[in-house]
Structures are given as C-alpha cells and as structure tokens.
Design an enzyme around this catalytic site. Structure first.
Site, mmCIF file in Angstrom:
data_model
loop_
_atom_site.group_PDB
_atom_site.id
_atom_site.type_symbol
_atom_site.label_atom_id
_atom_site.label_comp_id
_atom_site.label_asym_id
_atom_site.label_seq_id
_atom_site.Cartn_x
_atom_site.Cartn_y
_atom_site.Cartn_z
ATOM 1 N N PRO A 2 49.452 31.954 37.851
ATOM 2 C CA PRO A 2 48.766 30.748 37.370
ATOM 3 C C PRO A 2 47.535 31.121 36.552
ATOM 4 O O PRO A 2 46.755 31.995 36.944
ATOM 5 C CB PRO A 2 48.380 30.026 38.666
ATOM 6 C CG PRO A 2 49.343 30.530 39.684
ATOM 7 C CD PRO A 2 49.610 31.956 39.314
ATOM 8 N N GLU A 3 47.374 30.474 35.406
ATOM 9 C CA GLU A 3 46.210 30.747 34.565
ATOM 10 C C GLU A 3 45.073 29.796 34.933
ATOM 11 O O GLU A 3 45.204 28.943 35.812
ATOM 12 C CB GLU A 3 46.614 30.668 33.095
ATOM 13 C CG GLU A 3 47.732 31.653 32.777
ATOM 14 C CD GLU A 3 47.988 31.883 31.297
ATOM 15 O OE1 GLU A 3 47.047 31.760 30.492
ATOM 16 O OE2 GLU A 3 49.141 32.206 30.939
ATOM 17 N N LYS A 52 40.507 32.425 37.391
ATOM 18 C CA LYS A 52 41.644 32.248 38.287
ATOM 19 C C LYS A 52 41.223 32.227 39.756
ATOM 20 O O LYS A 52 42.072 32.341 40.644
ATOM 21 C CB LYS A 52 42.655 33.377 38.046
ATOM 22 C CG LYS A 52 43.170 33.428 36.603
ATOM 23 C CD LYS A 52 44.105 34.601 36.375
ATOM 24 C CE LYS A 52 44.542 34.679 34.916
ATOM 25 N NZ LYS A 52 45.462 35.800 34.659
ATOM 26 N N ARG A 121 31.333 39.820 38.321
ATOM 27 C CA ARG A 121 32.350 40.699 37.741
ATOM 28 C C ARG A 121 33.267 39.957 36.771
ATOM 29 O O ARG A 121 34.068 40.583 36.081
ATOM 30 C CB ARG A 121 33.196 41.336 38.848
ATOM 31 C CG ARG A 121 32.417 42.230 39.792
ATOM 32 C CD ARG A 121 33.342 43.093 40.638
ATOM 33 N NE ARG A 121 34.203 42.318 41.513
ATOM 34 C CZ ARG A 121 33.898 41.966 42.755
ATOM 35 N NH1 ARG A 121 32.709 42.297 43.260
ATOM 36 N NH2 ARG A 121 34.750 41.284 43.510
ATOM 37 N N ASN A 162 48.954 35.586 30.085
ATOM 38 C CA ASN A 162 49.899 35.925 29.031
ATOM 39 C C ASN A 162 50.186 34.781 28.065
ATOM 40 O O ASN A 162 50.286 34.981 26.856
ATOM 41 C CB ASN A 162 51.225 36.380 29.660
ATOM 42 C CG ASN A 162 51.358 37.889 29.674
ATOM 43 O OD1 ASN A 162 50.446 38.599 29.292
ATOM 44 N ND2 ASN A 162 52.501 38.373 30.126
ATOM 45 N N ARG A 258 51.580 44.548 30.019
ATOM 46 C CA ARG A 258 51.820 43.104 29.995
ATOM 47 C C ARG A 258 52.564 42.751 28.719
ATOM 48 O O ARG A 258 52.275 43.273 27.648
ATOM 49 C CB ARG A 258 50.495 42.327 30.066
ATOM 50 C CG ARG A 258 49.669 42.611 31.300
ATOM 51 C CD ARG A 258 50.369 42.225 32.592
ATOM 52 N NE ARG A 258 50.673 40.821 32.668
ATOM 53 C CZ ARG A 258 49.809 39.903 33.129
ATOM 54 N NH1 ARG A 258 48.598 40.271 33.540
ATOM 55 N NH2 ARG A 258 50.155 38.634 33.206
#
Length: 278
Positions: A2-3, A52, A121, A162, A258
């Site tokens: 999930p984005e 996310k 981060r 992606n 990816r």
C-alpha cells in the site's frame, strides 16, 4: 505494498470512527498482547499518517505504530463484530465499528521519543500539510541517483511506491534514469506538484487512477466504473503494451530490485512538457 494515499485514507477513516472515545483493543493472534493491553479501554486521541506509517495516539508516550508492509491489511467493519478469522494482530472495537489488522510489517507500541526518531528518518510526505518540498529539492540537487531510485527512497519522499513513481515520471515526461541533480527548479516544481496531485486524488478516491481527462475517452472497463478507458494507468505493469499517448511499447527494467515501467518515446527527454503536446 500500500502506498501513502492508502494509509492517509485509513487514518482519516479511523479518526472518524474511533477517535475521541474509549476503544477496546486486543490481539487475537497473541503477537501484540502486551501493547494491546497497554491501550485497551483508553481514549484514542487521534490517528495520523506519515508516508506509509500509521500512528494511533492514546496519550503521552503511548502510540501504536503500524506499517502495513507488503501484505498488511487493516479492514474496518460495522459492529457487531464477528469472531476473528485468520491471523488478526490487533483488533480495535469502537461504538459502531471495529477494525482488524492482519499481516503488518510492524505493529508496536512506541513512546513519543520513538515516534520522533522514526519520523526523523522519513522524508517529506506530499499529503501532509507540513511537507517542505524545499528539503526534497535540496536532496535532489545533491544526488547523482536516477529519479527512478530517488523517488522510491522513503528518506527523501515518504509514501511513494512503484505505481506513483512510474506514473508521475510519465505524466511529467521525465526519463526515469535522469540524475536527480540535473532537474532545474521548474522541472522539480512540476514533478512535486504532479506527484502531490496524484496522491491527493488517490486518497480521495481510495484507488489509483492516473489517466488525465484528455485521455479518458475509451470504453468503460465495467458498467460500475463509468466512462474510463480500459487502462487506469499509463505505464505501470503495461510492459510491451502500446503507450496510450504515442503507441510505443511500454518498457520495463529493474531498478534497485524494483520494477520500473516507462515509455521510451514520451520520456526520452529530461524536461517537463505537457501530455497534450506529445
């Protein structure tokens, strides 16, 4: 995976259904028993998202952090609740709804310092009101990495996966392998604006559809979807199929393990130009 738009939509839903009231929290699977016990029966003060990552705030130094990872799901349903099915890591039960978390990459209880360290981060999240695109611009200006790699770096831009990576590069006409530091200010601004707009639209819709109105004139995919073309994306997972704008077969390669998809013709240059001019 999930984005970011999915997690922001989930946070908004949980704020509406659970925040401001006491909630029952359990861990039917047993892998979050201690954390669930620490927040069970407490008022859920708020729910927030950064990229996310989902954060449920139960008071000072009491925050449940969830990262869905590749397989995680956080389904929300109306009460009465049914017996847990499958491996439910955490169940939240409110007045009218309940939510089951399954298969997350992370489900943990953090104190405020832990939350601050985690968020430090992460890069800027285009869906957050406090996002600072200038920080992202600075990272781009100092990086030799290709755009395809830097857009997926969660320490630079949080929440992009992606699909949005491939689609924003197509919509802005950028060669995915362009070194990030080669973008001028106007090109970066166009890329950030397009990415932000797509994420906001995805959060609002609850799904990803990146086709612009000028190209949304194909036959309906299903009667329920309305007048959308057979594809709802330009390049993602369309390897070998004709580009919806120029007809060139969509290309594919792996970038840092990816999958990347792009149109070799529409994205041949390193400057932004409108889709309508291609």
């Amino acid at each position: 995976m999930p984005e970011g738009h999915t997690v922001h939509r989930l946070a908004r839903l949980q704020r509406r259904r659970f925040a401001g009231r006491p909630v029952a929290v359990s861990s039917p699977q047993g892998r979050f028993t201690t954390g669930a016990g620490a927040v069970d029966g407490r008022v859920l003060d708020g729910v927030d998202a950064h990229g996310k990552h989902l954060f449920q705030y139960f008071g000072p130094d009491t925050v449940v952090h969830v990262h869905l990872g590749l397989w995680g799901r956080f389904g929300n349903r109306r009460r009465p609740e049914t017996p847990p099915r499958g491996q439910v890591r955490m169940r939240i039960v409110g007045d009218s709804h309940y939510a089951d978390l399954r298969g997350p990459a992370a489900c943990e209880l953090l104190d405020d310092a832990g939350v601050a360290a985690l968020r430090a981060r992460l890069g800027e999240d285009p869906l957050r009101a406090d996002a600072d695109p200038e920080r992202v611009r600075d990272r781009f200006a100092r990086s030799r990495a290709p755009l395809a790699a830097l857009l997926m770096d969660q320490s630079v831009i949080a929440g992009v996966g992606n699909v949005f990576r491939a689609e924003t590069l197509f919509r802005t006409g950028l060669d995915p392998m362009t070194p990030a530091r080669e973008l001028d200010d106007d090109t970066f601004a166009a890329l950030w604006a397009d990415l932000s707009a797509m994420l906001r639209d995805g959060e609002r819709r609850g799904r990803i559809e990146t086709i612009l109105p000028a190209h949304d004139d194909g036959p309906p995919e299903t009667p329920a979807r309305g007048p959308v073309c057979a594809s709802v994306v330009y390049t993602y997972r369309r390897t070998g199929r004709p580009c919806l704008v120029c007809g060139t077969p969509i290309a594919h390669r792996a970038v840092r393990a990816r999958n990347l998809f792009w149109c070799p013709r529409c994205q041949a240059g390193s400057t932004v130009y409108p889709l309508g001019d291609r």
